[in-house]
Design a protein around this motif. Structure first.
Motif, mmCIF file in Angstrom:
data_model
loop_
_atom_site.group_PDB
_atom_site.id
_atom_site.type_symbol
_atom_site.label_atom_id
_atom_site.label_comp_id
_atom_site.label_asym_id
_atom_site.label_seq_id
_atom_site.Cartn_x
_atom_site.Cartn_y
_atom_site.Cartn_z
ATOM 1 N N TYR A 130 0.862 -1.178 0.000
ATOM 2 C CA TYR A 130 0.000 0.000 0.000
ATOM 3 C C TYR A 130 0.905 1.236 0.000
ATOM 4 O O TYR A 130 1.831 1.337 0.806
ATOM 5 C CB TYR A 130 -0.900 0.013 1.233
ATOM 6 C CG TYR A 130 -1.869 -1.142 1.280
ATOM 7 C CD1 TYR A 130 -3.171 -1.011 0.816
ATOM 8 C CD2 TYR A 130 -1.479 -2.385 1.790
ATOM 9 C CE1 TYR A 130 -4.063 -2.071 0.854
ATOM 10 C CE2 TYR A 130 -2.367 -3.456 1.828
ATOM 11 C CZ TYR A 130 -3.652 -3.291 1.357
ATOM 12 O OH TYR A 130 -4.532 -4.356 1.398
ATOM 13 N N LEU A 131 0.613 2.166 -0.880
ATOM 14 C CA LEU A 131 1.389 3.402 -0.903
ATOM 15 C C LEU A 131 0.528 4.533 -1.435
ATOM 16 O O LEU A 131 -0.563 4.317 -1.968
ATOM 17 C CB LEU A 131 2.669 3.241 -1.725
ATOM 18 C CG LEU A 131 2.602 2.674 -3.139
ATOM 19 C CD1 LEU A 131 2.126 3.732 -4.128
ATOM 20 C CD2 LEU A 131 3.953 2.135 -3.561
ATOM 21 N N SER A 132 1.031 5.753 -1.270
ATOM 22 C CA SER A 132 0.268 6.918 -1.689
ATOM 23 C C SER A 132 0.779 7.442 -3.017
ATOM 24 O O SER A 132 1.978 7.544 -3.246
ATOM 25 C CB SER A 132 0.378 8.019 -0.630
ATOM 26 O OG SER A 132 -0.251 9.197 -1.081
ATOM 27 N N LEU A 133 -0.156 7.759 -3.881
ATOM 28 C CA LEU A 133 0.125 8.451 -5.130
ATOM 29 C C LEU A 133 -0.267 9.904 -4.890
ATOM 30 O O LEU A 133 -1.443 10.230 -4.785
ATOM 31 C CB LEU A 133 -0.692 7.838 -6.261
ATOM 32 C CG LEU A 133 -0.459 8.361 -7.669
ATOM 33 C CD1 LEU A 133 0.960 8.071 -8.121
ATOM 34 C CD2 LEU A 133 -1.453 7.722 -8.630
ATOM 35 N N ASN A 134 0.726 10.770 -4.755
ATOM 36 C CA ASN A 134 0.518 12.114 -4.236
ATOM 37 C C ASN A 134 0.231 13.162 -5.297
ATOM 38 O O ASN A 134 0.871 13.191 -6.343
ATOM 39 C CB ASN A 134 1.745 12.575 -3.445
ATOM 40 C CG ASN A 134 1.731 12.068 -2.029
ATOM 41 O OD1 ASN A 134 1.173 11.014 -1.766
ATOM 42 N ND2 ASN A 134 2.326 12.815 -1.124
ATOM 43 N N GLY A 135 -0.700 14.054 -4.966
ATOM 44 C CA GLY A 135 -0.967 15.228 -5.768
ATOM 45 C C GLY A 135 -0.660 16.486 -4.973
ATOM 46 O O GLY A 135 -0.473 16.433 -3.760
ATOM 47 N N PRO A 136 -0.616 17.645 -5.630
ATOM 48 C CA PRO A 136 -0.173 18.877 -4.974
ATOM 49 C C PRO A 136 -1.212 19.551 -4.089
ATOM 50 O O PRO A 136 -0.873 20.436 -3.311
ATOM 51 C CB PRO A 136 0.196 19.784 -6.154
ATOM 52 C CG PRO A 136 -0.687 19.311 -7.254
ATOM 53 C CD PRO A 136 -0.814 17.840 -7.076
ATOM 54 N N ALA A 137 -2.490 19.187 -4.197
ATOM 55 C CA ALA A 137 -3.545 19.874 -3.447
ATOM 56 C C ALA A 137 -4.474 18.858 -2.797
ATOM 57 O O ALA A 137 -5.687 18.904 -2.988
ATOM 58 C CB ALA A 137 -4.308 20.824 -4.366
ATOM 59 N N TRP A 138 -3.879 17.943 -2.034
ATOM 60 C CA TRP A 138 -4.614 16.864 -1.356
ATOM 61 C C TRP A 138 -5.227 15.874 -2.349
ATOM 62 O O TRP A 138 -5.872 14.924 -1.937
ATOM 63 C CB TRP A 138 -5.704 17.408 -0.417
ATOM 64 C CG TRP A 138 -5.185 18.125 0.780
ATOM 65 C CD1 TRP A 138 -4.717 17.577 1.944
ATOM 66 C CD2 TRP A 138 -5.058 19.533 0.949
ATOM 67 N NE1 TRP A 138 -4.313 18.558 2.817
ATOM 68 C CE2 TRP A 138 -4.519 19.778 2.230
ATOM 69 C CE3 TRP A 138 -5.365 20.622 0.135
ATOM 70 C CZ2 TRP A 138 -4.270 21.055 2.698
ATOM 71 C CZ3 TRP A 138 -5.111 21.904 0.612
ATOM 72 C CH2 TRP A 138 -4.579 22.087 1.877
ATOM 73 N N ASN A 139 -5.072 16.098 -3.648
ATOM 74 C CA ASN A 139 -5.628 15.166 -4.636
ATOM 75 C C ASN A 139 -4.710 13.953 -4.748
ATOM 76 O O ASN A 139 -3.981 13.767 -5.712
ATOM 77 C CB ASN A 139 -5.812 15.849 -5.995
ATOM 78 C CG ASN A 139 -4.557 16.523 -6.503
ATOM 79 O OD1 ASN A 139 -3.979 17.358 -5.836
ATOM 80 N ND2 ASN A 139 -4.136 16.147 -7.704
ATOM 81 N N SER A 140 -4.797 13.135 -3.713
ATOM 82 C CA SER A 140 -3.950 11.950 -3.602
ATOM 83 C C SER A 140 -4.815 10.699 -3.485
ATOM 84 O O SER A 140 -6.033 10.788 -3.306
ATOM 85 C CB SER A 140 -3.032 12.066 -2.380
ATOM 86 O OG SER A 140 -2.186 13.193 -2.495
ATOM 87 N N CYS A 141 -4.165 9.557 -3.582
ATOM 88 C CA CYS A 141 -4.889 8.298 -3.495
ATOM 89 C C CYS A 141 -3.960 7.221 -2.955
ATOM 90 O O CYS A 141 -2.824 7.090 -3.407
ATOM 91 C CB CYS A 141 -5.396 7.894 -4.880
ATOM 92 S SG CYS A 141 -6.365 6.369 -4.884
ATOM 93 N N VAL A 142 -4.413 6.467 -1.960
ATOM 94 C CA VAL A 142 -3.695 5.283 -1.522
ATOM 95 C C VAL A 142 -4.066 4.147 -2.466
ATOM 96 O O VAL A 142 -5.249 3.894 -2.712
ATOM 97 C CB VAL A 142 -4.042 4.906 -0.074
ATOM 98 C CG1 VAL A 142 -3.414 3.561 0.289
ATOM 99 C CG2 VAL A 142 -3.568 5.982 0.896
ATOM 100 N N ILE A 143 -3.066 3.497 -3.026
ATOM 101 C CA ILE A 143 -3.306 2.422 -3.982
ATOM 102 C C ILE A 143 -2.735 1.104 -3.453
ATOM 103 O O ILE A 143 -1.923 1.087 -2.530
ATOM 104 C CB ILE A 143 -2.700 2.742 -5.360
ATOM 105 C CG1 ILE A 143 -1.172 2.884 -5.260
ATOM 106 C CG2 ILE A 143 -3.334 3.997 -5.947
ATOM 107 C CD1 ILE A 143 -0.480 3.069 -6.614
ATOM 108 N N LEU A 144 -3.181 0.022 -4.054
ATOM 109 C CA LEU A 144 -2.719 -1.324 -3.704
ATOM 110 C C LEU A 144 -2.013 -1.957 -4.887
ATOM 111 O O LEU A 144 -2.509 -1.927 -6.016
ATOM 112 C CB LEU A 144 -3.903 -2.196 -3.279
ATOM 113 C CG LEU A 144 -3.629 -3.700 -3.144
ATOM 114 C CD1 LEU A 144 -2.623 -3.985 -2.029
ATOM 115 C CD2 LEU A 144 -4.933 -4.463 -2.909
#
Length: 260
Positions: free
Chosen positions: A60-74
């Motif tokens: 599990y890890l985070s795919l990060n965006g600059p304005a909280w537009n992120s997603c934890v993916i599997l």
């Protein structure tokens, strides 16, 4: 391997829902990185656990965006060393109304959780996301003593939240329902139908990188506190609870959730 799935039980029927990894690239709007057969953006804070039901190593890890537009993916693999293959998203943050189509809530699983919406619910439609809601980073995945799989995630801003996962596929357990106390608590919200249950932090109070482990009779929540300043460096703090989803308190009985 560009698509993932989740079977959602709805009045006895099941819907097959697909997410393309390319959609997540546009979501995070970050420089691309290559991992196995997939291209991703800024990857952050991986956590790896073996899932005996799936017979897979789950990263599990985070795919990060600059304005909280992120997603934890599997991602999953047969061996702990990999190669890891993208499976799907676990939780999104930073979604907006349709005025920003790239990160519209329609591109997330929000409506799978709370039902179809004609517009983004007002509780998520704030000018500053971090005043109210978590950031999908720093995942911590663990099994409780009953064999249930959980994910804690979040950092600074809106605090640390926890969700139950589905042991059969490693993704969110869509059959678990969470209540909302937003109407009564506003920015002090501690429970939400989509994000789950808040267990620590909030309102930009220091506290990140959650790690939860059962030791003896309690679940212990470890977090880092502090900042980058030379006279205010990092420190580790610990809270404990008799339940995996809290409430977590320190040795003096202070709740891990910031009291505002």
């Amino acid at each position: 391997y560009k698509k993932s799935w989740a079977e959602i039980s709805n009045n006895g029927s099941k819907d097959l829902v697909m997410w393309e990894s390319d959609d997540l690239l546009h979501w995070s709007d970050q420089k691309m990185l290559h991992l196995g057969d997939e291209d991703f953006g800024c990857l952050w804070a991986p956590d790896i656990i073996y899932n005996p039901t799936m017979k897979k190593w789950c990263q599990y890890l985070s795919l990060n965006g600059p304005a909280w537009n992120s997603c934890v993916i599997l991602l999953t693999a047969d061996n702990i060393e990999g190669p890891y293959i993208y499976q799907g998203p676990v939780v999104y943050t930073g979604f907006r109304n349709d005025t920003d189509a790239r990160i519209s809530y329609h591109k997330t699983d929000l409506e799978l959780v709370i039902g179809a919406q004609t517009s983004l619910p007002a509780r998520y439609n704030h000018g500053n996301w971090g005043d109210y809601w978590p950031h999908a980073i720093d995942p911590c995945v663990f099994y409780d003593e009953e064999g249930k799989l959980w994910i804690a995630y979040g950092s600074w801003s809106g605090g640390i939240y926890i969700l139950e996962l589905d042991e059969t596929n490693g993704l969110r357990d869509y059959n678990v329902i969470y209540t909302s106390d937003y109407d009564s608590k506003q920015a002090q919200v501690t429970s939400d139908p989509y994000f789950g249950k808040k267990i620590a932090g909030g309102r930009y109070v220091s506290g990140e990188g959650p790690y939860i482990e059962h030791i003896g009779d309690y679940y212990y929540l470890f977090m880092s506190y502090g900042g980058y300043a030379p006279d205010g460096g990092y420190e580790m703090r610990v809270f404990r609870s008799s339940s995996p989803d809290g409430p977590y308190k320190d040795i003096s009985g202070t709740d891990a959730i910031f009291p505002y």
